[in-house]
Write an enzyme that holds these catalytic residues in place. Structure first.
Site, PDB file in Angstrom:
ATOM      1  N   ASP A  42       8.820   5.650   7.405  1.00 25.44           N
ATOM      2  CA  ASP A  42       8.205   4.899   8.638  1.00 25.44           C
ATOM      3  C   ASP A  42       6.966   5.778   9.102  1.00 25.44           C
ATOM      4  OD1 ASP A  42       8.835   2.625  10.263  1.00 25.44           O
ATOM      5  OD2 ASP A  42       8.661   3.997  12.098  1.00 25.44           O
ATOM      6  N   SER A  43       5.879   5.234   9.493  1.00 23.61           N
ATOM      7  CA  SER A  43       4.854   5.961   9.701  1.00 23.61           C
ATOM      8  C   SER A  43       3.735   4.949  10.569  1.00 23.61           C
ATOM      9  CB  SER A  43       3.907   6.012   8.533  1.00 23.61           C
ATOM     10  OG  SER A  43       4.083   5.101   7.495  1.00 23.61           O
ATOM     11  N   HIS A  97      -0.474  12.322   5.820  1.00 24.40           N
ATOM     12  CA  HIS A  97       0.631  12.361   6.526  1.00 24.40           C
ATOM     13  C   HIS A  97       1.996  12.219   5.641  1.00 24.40           C
ATOM     14  CE1 HIS A  97      -0.861   8.555   6.480  1.00 24.40           C
ATOM     15  NE2 HIS A  97       0.070   8.007   6.915  1.00 24.40           N
ATOM     16  N   ARG A  98       1.843  11.193   4.561  1.00 27.86           N
ATOM     17  CA  ARG A  98       2.376  10.657   3.615  1.00 27.86           C
ATOM     18  C   ARG A  98       2.592  11.827   2.591  1.00 27.86           C
ATOM     19  NH1 ARG A  98       1.176   6.199   3.227  1.00 27.86           N
ATOM     20  NH2 ARG A  98       2.586   5.347   4.877  1.00 27.86           N
ATOM     21  N   GLY A 153       0.985  -1.168  -0.068  1.00 25.90           N
ATOM     22  CA  GLY A 153       0.130  -0.136  -0.089  1.00 25.90           C
ATOM     23  C   GLY A 153       0.927   1.160   0.036  1.00 25.90           C
ATOM     24  N   LYS A 154       1.888   1.389   0.781  1.00 27.31           N
ATOM     25  CA  LYS A 154       2.801   2.269   0.910  1.00 27.31           C
ATOM     26  C   LYS A 154       3.547   2.573  -0.326  1.00 27.31           C
ATOM     27  CE  LYS A 154       4.926   2.348   5.505  1.00 27.31           C
ATOM     28  NZ  LYS A 154       6.285   2.139   6.099  1.00 27.31           N
TER      29      LYS A 154
HETATM   30  P1  ITT Z   1       8.033  -1.245   5.789  1.00 26.93           P
HETATM   31  O1  ITT Z   1       8.421  -0.888   6.973  1.00 26.93           O
HETATM   32  O2  ITT Z   1       8.486  -2.253   4.952  1.00 26.93           O
HETATM   33  O3  ITT Z   1       7.816   0.308   5.029  1.00 26.93           O
HETATM   34  P2  ITT Z   1       5.567  -1.557   7.357  1.00 26.93           P
HETATM   35  O4  ITT Z   1       4.145  -1.912   6.828  1.00 26.93           O
HETATM   36  O5  ITT Z   1       6.384  -2.516   8.305  1.00 26.93           O
HETATM   37  O6  ITT Z   1       6.519  -1.493   6.007  1.00 26.93           O
HETATM   38  P3  ITT Z   1       5.749   0.686   9.303  1.00 26.93           P
HETATM   39  O7  ITT Z   1       6.813  -0.093  10.210  1.00 26.93           O
HETATM   40  O8  ITT Z   1       6.169   2.258   8.863  1.00 26.93           O
HETATM   41  O9  ITT Z   1       5.667  -0.362   7.643  1.00 26.93           O
HETATM   42  O10 ITT Z   1       4.271   0.532   9.787  1.00 26.93           O
HETATM   43  C1  ITT Z   1       3.348   1.500   9.457  1.00 26.93           C
HETATM   44  C2  ITT Z   1       2.016   0.947   9.869  1.00 26.93           C
HETATM   45  O11 ITT Z   1       1.065   1.886   9.786  1.00 26.93           O
HETATM   46  C3  ITT Z   1       1.351  -0.158   8.927  1.00 26.93           C
HETATM   47  O12 ITT Z   1       0.515  -0.905   9.654  1.00 26.93           O
HETATM   48  C4  ITT Z   1       0.735   0.649   8.076  1.00 26.93           C
HETATM   49  O13 ITT Z   1      -0.506  -0.221   7.449  1.00 26.93           O
HETATM   50  C5  ITT Z   1       0.208   1.917   8.747  1.00 26.93           C
HETATM   51  N1  ITT Z   1      -0.122   2.944   8.124  1.00 26.93           N
HETATM   52  C6  ITT Z   1       0.944   3.835   7.524  1.00 26.93           C
HETATM   53  N2  ITT Z   1       0.433   4.625   6.622  1.00 26.93           N
HETATM   54  C7  ITT Z   1      -0.949   4.510   6.407  1.00 26.93           C
HETATM   55  C8  ITT Z   1      -1.844   5.095   5.597  1.00 26.93           C
HETATM   56  O14 ITT Z   1      -1.427   6.082   4.781  1.00 26.93           O
HETATM   57  N3  ITT Z   1      -2.940   4.395   5.761  1.00 26.93           N
HETATM   58  C9  ITT Z   1      -3.180   3.380   6.610  1.00 26.93           C
HETATM   59  N4  ITT Z   1      -2.666   2.805   7.291  1.00 26.93           N
HETATM   60  C10 ITT Z   1      -0.987   3.191   7.246  1.00 26.93           C
END
Ligand code: ITT
Length: 193
Positions: free
Chosen positions: A68-69, A175-176, A13-14
């Site tokens: 990171d989000s 945010h992104r 998704g990201k």
């Molecule tokens: P990477 O580290 O590989 O990039 P990850 O999913 O582990 O992938 P994070 O550690 O940054 O990424 O965790 C972010 C969490 O917040 C994850 O559960 C996402 O689904 C959620 N998240 C981040 N941005 C979002 C968005 O725009 N909409 C909905 N959920 C989001």
């Protein structure tokens, strides 16, 4: 001259959003090798974004970008925060757990935070940007677009959840989207060492 930039994420998704936001940059995007997983040992979004960008740059020998989000819920003292991805096994479990923890709390205020970091091939962080979007946690999911916690995150300014927005609308307030708006003008001025 086009330069290679490794997108250091395993979250599809990201990845979709990052690819769209980087579409008109002067960089040629390549994906992080699937087997290359970086443990997120940091306690802040910035620390984890830098860690991912830096490690992937070093491992691949290319420039790398990481995001990171996560979602910080006021009534839960900022939880799940940096643990947003580890809050459950999949998106629906994570959403169910958050709704359960929040219960019928009257204060539904929350914010999404994103830190984007860029590392050069030596692993040094050369750029970093943050974006925040305030909103409210609904009692039940709404909408089918996006990913992650999108269906329960309502943005009063748009009167929609993230999951009810078009990708363009989400980009304009998310945010992104905000982190990339701050980062992009600088990204094209970065030169190879
Ligand atoms: P990477 O580290 O590989 O990039 P990850 O999913 O582990 O992938 P994070 O550690 O940054 O990424 O965790 C972010 C969490 O917040 C994850 O559960 C996402 O689904 C959620 N998240 C981040 N941005 C979002 C968005 O725009 N909409 C909905 N959920 C989001």
């Amino acid at each position: 001259m086009t330069k290679l930039l490794v997108v250091a994420t395993g979250n599809p998704g990201k990845l979709r959003e990052m690819q769209a936001y980087l579409e008109n940059s002067n960089w040629e995007l390549i994906l992080k090798p699937e087997e290359l997983e970086i443990e997120e040992t940091g306690e802040t979004f910035a620390a984890n974004a830098c860690l991912k960008a830096s490690q992937v740059a070093l491992a691949t020998g290319n420039w790398a970008i990481a995001d990171d989000s996560g979602l910080e819920v006021d009534a839960l003292n900022g939880i799940p925060g940096v643990y947003s991805a580890r809050y459950g096994q999949n998106d629906s479990e994570r959403i169910a757990r958050l709704l359960k923890e929040l219960g019928n709390a009257e204060n539904r205020q929350a914010q999404f935070v994103c830190v984007v970091a860029i590392a050069n091939p030596d692993g040094a962080i050369v750029l970093q940007a943050e974006g925040i979007c305030r909103g409210e946690i609904l009692h039940a999911p709404r909408g089918n677009s996006g990913f992650g916690y999108d269906p329960i995150f309502y943005v009063p300014e748009k009167k929609l959840t993230y999951a009810e927005m078009t990708p363009q609308a989400k980009r304009s307030i998310s945010h992104r989207g905000k982190a990339f708006t701050a980062l992009l003008p600088q990204l094209d001025t970065v030169l190879s060492p």
